[in-house]
Design a protein around this motif. Structure first.
Motif, PDB file in Angstrom:
ATOM      1  N   SER A 157       4.661  -5.216   0.868  1.00 31.85           N
ATOM      2  CA  SER A 157       5.476  -6.419   0.714  1.00 31.85           C
ATOM      3  C   SER A 157       6.933  -6.073   0.979  1.00 31.85           C
ATOM      4  O   SER A 157       7.519  -5.226   0.300  1.00 31.85           O
ATOM      5  CB  SER A 157       5.330  -6.987  -0.703  1.00 31.85           C
ATOM      6  OG  SER A 157       6.329  -7.938  -0.963  1.00 31.85           O
ATOM      7  N   LEU A 158       7.533  -6.727   1.971  1.00 32.14           N
ATOM      8  CA  LEU A 158       8.924  -6.425   2.312  1.00 32.14           C
ATOM      9  C   LEU A 158       9.863  -6.753   1.160  1.00 32.14           C
ATOM     10  O   LEU A 158      10.874  -6.083   0.964  1.00 32.14           O
ATOM     11  CB  LEU A 158       9.338  -7.219   3.559  1.00 32.14           C
ATOM     12  CG  LEU A 158       8.613  -6.855   4.859  1.00 32.14           C
ATOM     13  CD1 LEU A 158       9.093  -7.742   5.996  1.00 32.14           C
ATOM     14  CD2 LEU A 158       8.836  -5.389   5.207  1.00 32.14           C
ATOM     15  N   PHE A 159       9.517  -7.791   0.385  1.00 31.80           N
ATOM     16  CA  PHE A 159      10.360  -8.166  -0.753  1.00 31.80           C
ATOM     17  C   PHE A 159      10.354  -7.065  -1.808  1.00 31.80           C
ATOM     18  O   PHE A 159      11.393  -6.707  -2.357  1.00 31.80           O
ATOM     19  CB  PHE A 159       9.866  -9.486  -1.358  1.00 31.80           C
ATOM     20  CG  PHE A 159      10.011 -10.658  -0.449  1.00 31.80           C
ATOM     21  CD1 PHE A 159      11.250 -11.235  -0.214  1.00 31.80           C
ATOM     22  CD2 PHE A 159       8.904 -11.189   0.202  1.00 31.80           C
ATOM     23  CE1 PHE A 159      11.388 -12.321   0.632  1.00 31.80           C
ATOM     24  CE2 PHE A 159       9.031 -12.278   1.053  1.00 31.80           C
ATOM     25  CZ  PHE A 159      10.273 -12.844   1.271  1.00 31.80           C
ATOM     26  N   VAL A 160       9.173  -6.513  -2.091  1.00 34.62           N
ATOM     27  CA  VAL A 160       9.066  -5.440  -3.084  1.00 34.62           C
ATOM     28  C   VAL A 160       9.775  -4.188  -2.576  1.00 34.62           C
ATOM     29  O   VAL A 160      10.516  -3.528  -3.316  1.00 34.62           O
ATOM     30  CB  VAL A 160       7.586  -5.147  -3.399  1.00 34.62           C
ATOM     31  CG1 VAL A 160       7.469  -3.947  -4.342  1.00 34.62           C
ATOM     32  CG2 VAL A 160       6.920  -6.366  -4.012  1.00 34.62           C
ATOM     33  N   ALA A 161       9.569  -3.840  -1.305  1.00 34.59           N
ATOM     34  CA  ALA A 161      10.195  -2.635  -0.737  1.00 34.59           C
ATOM     35  C   ALA A 161      11.718  -2.750  -0.776  1.00 34.59           C
ATOM     36  O   ALA A 161      12.414  -1.797  -1.138  1.00 34.59           O
ATOM     37  CB  ALA A 161       9.715  -2.437   0.696  1.00 34.59           C
ATOM     38  N   SER A 162      12.243  -3.910  -0.405  1.00 35.09           N
ATOM     39  CA  SER A 162      13.694  -4.116  -0.436  1.00 35.09           C
ATOM     40  C   SER A 162      14.229  -4.042  -1.863  1.00 35.09           C
ATOM     41  O   SER A 162      15.280  -3.431  -2.111  1.00 35.09           O
ATOM     42  CB  SER A 162      14.030  -5.470   0.191  1.00 35.09           C
ATOM     43  OG  SER A 162      15.406  -5.736   0.125  1.00 35.09           O
ATOM     44  N   HIS A 216      13.135   4.827   5.149  1.00 37.20           N
ATOM     45  CA  HIS A 216      13.372   4.370   3.777  1.00 37.20           C
ATOM     46  C   HIS A 216      14.676   4.950   3.233  1.00 37.20           C
ATOM     47  O   HIS A 216      15.469   4.245   2.594  1.00 37.20           O
ATOM     48  CB  HIS A 216      12.214   4.785   2.866  1.00 37.20           C
ATOM     49  CG  HIS A 216      10.910   4.156   3.248  1.00 37.20           C
ATOM     50  ND1 HIS A 216       9.686   4.678   2.887  1.00 37.20           N
ATOM     51  CD2 HIS A 216      10.638   3.040   3.991  1.00 37.20           C
ATOM     52  CE1 HIS A 216       8.730   3.917   3.373  1.00 37.20           C
ATOM     53  NE2 HIS A 216       9.276   2.939   4.054  1.00 37.20           N
ATOM     54  N   SER A 217      14.911   6.242   3.496  1.00 38.42           N
ATOM     55  CA  SER A 217      16.133   6.871   2.989  1.00 38.42           C
ATOM     56  C   SER A 217      17.365   6.343   3.700  1.00 38.42           C
ATOM     57  O   SER A 217      18.416   6.141   3.077  1.00 38.42           O
ATOM     58  CB  SER A 217      16.045   8.389   3.143  1.00 38.42           C
ATOM     59  OG  SER A 217      15.168   8.924   2.178  1.00 38.42           O
ATOM     60  N   LEU A 218      17.252   6.121   5.007  1.00 34.64           N
ATOM     61  CA  LEU A 218      18.395   5.566   5.738  1.00 34.64           C
ATOM     62  C   LEU A 218      18.726   4.163   5.241  1.00 34.64           C
ATOM     63  O   LEU A 218      19.905   3.802   5.113  1.00 34.64           O
ATOM     64  CB  LEU A 218      18.094   5.541   7.236  1.00 34.64           C
ATOM     65  CG  LEU A 218      18.049   6.908   7.937  1.00 34.64           C
ATOM     66  CD1 LEU A 218      17.614   6.757   9.385  1.00 34.64           C
ATOM     67  CD2 LEU A 218      19.400   7.605   7.872  1.00 34.64           C
TER      68      LEU A 218
END
Length: 835
Positions: A157-162, A216-218
């Motif tokens: 889920s992009l919302f959760v990842a963000s 993810h780190s960037l």
């Protein structure tokens, strides 16, 4: 918490925790969270939990359910995080062992419920709310929760990842700023324990062979440098710089794109000044190593900076202009024109190969053109652009796209084949061309430029969307041309171009495509707005068929076209009827005929757009004093009011109120009354005479019936505008010192009617069938009654009532809790015996 809410809250909690419920309204749950967010911020003490033990009981009850509702579990996680945002309440919830059961390994993390994105989202949101103090930080880091956050960076889920990425930024900032006692260095042990864990995760991810971990780190670093500008971020930069430098030579496209975003955020941070040579060296290397598509966003971002080393700025400009330089060289004969650039940052063959490819040519050009438009939109450009060469390049692109250019080079032939009829590039180029019209120094190319624009306006192959852009660019350059002809006496060239433009416009106004007719009318309106004072323009316009064709379009079958025709005819009237020396026109262009046509549209058109356009034009005419003497204007306004007061479109009625406001202001000014209630009044006799005269005018025009009726309109903006107008009128008729002097309503013959009016107005929109011509003896055309009404009715109170939200009662916390009980807690009452 209000006492009435404290009484309702236990029932709400019991209803939400009841497993027999089919589910609650997500909107109600969000509103409930909003209310708790306010409560927890106002009172950080533990008393909220102590006074309302039903909250902890609710959390425990949800945790005890074998299969809780997903929405209720997500709500519980968010609520617990809000409550734990206070250190006192955090300790209280810890003692109850609730936090570890919610956010620790014993909670939803290790259940099948974790598969649902709403539960993961609720977990992250709850943790983020909780992260306001060190105990919460240590709770998550020591309990292994931080590893969960690391993993959620890659959530499907992009919302959760963000949200997970933003949470890590928040945790890192909280750890550094709350747990350090001295300035940080690049030595690991100087970082607090939690910060060390996050930084180590960043460094490990940057060195990972997994492209997703790198990204993810960037992204995390981009969020950090974009939101935090404290000095310790520079220390972090030094610890990761070597890892970032390694990405410049790698072929990972996505990593380079993320790195460009990161460098841009860092460049905007005040932490990195012009003296930070290592950082700007990395930016320079990125501009050199990235492909033109990757380097473009970084280049335009650097060019928007005011504090940037000059050599980096020039390099960024070179990167941005490379595709335009390539176009110019491909289009011209050898050595015919100098290119935009003296030298290239990277190998020019890279740009040439991209422009030679059908899959990348249009994309690269559209990106470059969009970036140029961004720069040209700035009032103060930090860098000088080569406007003349840039204009040549734009003209070449437009000629490539319509096939009118015969390039001499093989590259030019390839680009021409790719760009022919490419609408995307045409629209982007025309946007930049319009923006370039405001820049100086392009005089020598203006004739060639209009040849290209006219070719687009004339061509049947020009799509309606491209034509609209061509009209917009043409109007901008015609204004520029007019200014040039005034300064250098090139009026013959101006007349020639204007004649050609109107010849094309005549054809376009007859187009079978309604979008083309509509764009043509909008174009004409813009031209009249900016050029109507120029003799050459007026002569060319009136000698063409454009005015007649424009009036014919008032009867167009398409409502959008009729609306645009109304606007164009309204502006055309400033030349044909309202100018100091109007031209001699035929009977078919009679002023009264035109006004009658527009009034007919206002009263009979079945669509709202043309009617809105008419009332807007009438207001514009009135505002500019084009409706004749006061007597004529009074009749004109009266007729319009009688038409619009029953219009079903509230925007038309609102336009009528705007017309009334303009008329009132102009009448008061013409009769010599002061506009400001505090301005000196000439004399009692003169003032009284002017008041009586203006009041009689307003009554004859039937203004008051329209205004008081609008106060009770079901569309609130009308009531608010009408109230504003009436307050303004009262300030004219009642100076501040005598405003409350006439309060004896019962003593006046009209007092009974005014009292009825007051009662009716209090009902607001509930006053159905408000009688415009008077009710219960009220005569809205009687000056004495209206004078008394203005001095008696409390318009300020009405104004306050109108400004209140219609759902101000329903939005209260008490009403929300009652709604939840009514919708969720009715299981027993609604159960039926199926037998």
């Amino acid at each position: 918490m209000p006492s009435e809410c404290s009484l309702l809250l236990p029932r709400v909690c019991a209803a939400l925790a009841d497993p027999r419920q089919s589910g609650s309204d997500d909107t109600c749950l969000e509103k409930l969270l909003d209310w708790f967010r306010v409560l927890t911020r106002l009172d950080p003490t533990v008393s909220l939990l102590q006074d309302n033990p039903c909250l902890t009981d609710f959390i425990a009850a949800v945790l005890a359910l074998p299969e809780p509702s997903l929405s209720i579990l997500s709500f519980t996680l968010r609520l617990a995080g809000m409550l734990a945002a206070s250190e006192h309440r955090f300790q209280h919830l810890q003692q109850e062992q609730l936090l570890v059961r919610l956010f620790g390994r014993e909670g939803p993390l290790n259940s099948a419920l974790w598969e649902d994105a709403s539960v993961r989202s609720g977990w992250v949101a709850g943790v983020h709310s909780m992260m306001q103090h060190q105990p919460a930080l240590h709770f998550l880091c020591n309990g292994g929760g931080i590893d969960v956050v690391f993993a959620l960076q890659g959530d499907p889920s992009l919302f959760v990842a963000s949200a997970a990425s933003q949470l890590l930024v928040h945790m890192l900032t909280l750890s550094v700023e709350s747990e350090t006692t001295k300035p940080l260095s690049t030595v690991d042990c100087d970082w607090p324990a939690c910060a060390q864990m996050i930084i180590k995760h960043i460094e490990d991810s940057l060195q990972s062979s997994s492209a997703s971990h790198v990204e993810h780190s960037l992204k995390l670093l981009t969020n950090l440098f974009g939101s935090c500008c404290t000095p310790w971020t520079k220390v972090l930069w030094f610890s990761i710089a070597k890892h970032l430098e390694s990405f410049l030579t790698e072929e990972t496209v996505q990593a380079q794109h993320k790195l460009a975003n990161l460098l841009l955020k860092m460049a905007w941070s005040p932490v990195f000044s012009e003296a930070d040579s290592r950082f700007w060296a990395l930016v320079t290397s990125a501009l050199e190593c990235f492909t033109p598509v990757q380097a473009g966003p970084l280049a335009v971002g650097v060019l928007r900076l005011y504090k940037c080393p000059q050599d980096v700025r020039m390099q960024a400009l070179t990167v941005l202009l490379q595709p335009m330089d390539c176009i110019l060289r491909a289009a011209s004969q050898p050595l015919e024109y100098a290119g935009l650039l003296d030298e290239s940052v990277s190998d020019p063959t890279t740009v040439e190969s991209l422009l030679s490819s059908k899959s990348s040519c249009a994309g690269l050009l559209c990106q470059t053109l969009a970036h140029l438009e961004q720069l040209l939109s700035l009032i103060h450009l930090p860098v000088d652009l080569p406007y003349v060469s840039l204009l040549r390049s734009l003209m070449a692109i437009l000629q490539f796209c319509n096939g009118s250019l015969s390039p001499a080079s093989p590259l030019g032939n390839t680009i021409s084949r790719i760009l022919i009829n490419c609408f995307r590039v045409q629209k982007s180029a025309l946007d930049v061309l319009a923006a370039l019209s405001e820049r100086k120094g392009c005089d020598a190319l203006i004739e060639n430029l209009f040849d290209i624009l006219l070719a687009y306006l004339e061509s049947p192959n020009t799509s309606p969307t491209v034509l609209k852009k061509a009209f917009q660019a043409t109007s901008k350059w015609l204004v520029c041309l007019q200014e040039l002809s005034c300064s250098n006496s090139q009026w013959q060239q101006t007349v020639k171009i204007l004649e050609a433009v109107f010849l094309v416009l005549q054809k376009r106004l007859c187009s079978p495509c309604w979008e083309v007719r509509d764009s043509s009318l909008e174009f004409l309106t813009v031209l009249i707005k900016y050029l109507r004072d120029q003799d050459e323009f007026r002569q060319c316009l009136l000698s063409s068929e454009v005015p007649r064709l424009t009036e014919d379009l008032l009867e167009d079958p398409e409502s959008y076209v009729r609306a645009s025709a109304v606007t164009a005819v309204g502006h055309l009237a400033f030349i044909t009827y309202f100018s100091p020396e109007p031209p001699v026109m035929g009977n078919q262009y009679n002023k009264e005929n035109t006004i009658a046509k527009l009034q007919e549209i206002l009263s009979t058109d079945s669509e709202g757009f043309p009617r809105r356009a008419v009332i807007s034009i009438f207001t514009k005419w009135l505002r500019q004093g084009c409706t004749g003497q006061l007597e004529d204007t009074e009749q004109f306004v009266s007729r319009v009011i009688q038409i619009v007061e029953n219009d079903l479109d509230w925007e038309v009625r609102l336009g009528g109120l705007e017309l009334v406001q303009v008329f009132c202001n102009q009448t008061v000014c013409q009769l010599g009354l002061p506009k400001c209630p505090y301005a000196p009044v000439p004399s009692a006799v003169t003032s009284s005479g002017h008041q009586n005269q203006s009041l009689q005018i307003f009554c004859r025009a039937k203004l008051f019936g329209f205004l008081f009726h609008s106060l009770c309109d079901c569309d609130k903006p009308l009531g608010q505008r009408a109230c504003d107008i009436l307050i303004g009128l009262r300030s004219h008729f009642y100076p501040t010192s005598t405003l409350k002097a006439s309060q004896a309503v019962e003593e006046s013959p009209a007092g009974h009617s005014v009292a009825w009016l007051q009662r009716t107005l209090r009902q607001g929109a509930l006053a159905q069938n408000f009688p415009i011509d008077g009710g219960d003896g009220m005569d809205f055309q009687d000056p004495e009654s209206m004078m008394l009404a203005l001095g008696t009715i409390d318009f300020e109170d009405l104004h306050s009532e109108l400004n209140r939200c219609s759902d101000h009662v329903e939005k209260s916390p008490q009403s929300l809790l009652q709604d939840i009980i009514a919708t969720v807690g009715t299981t027993e009452e609604n159960e039926a015996d199926c037998y």
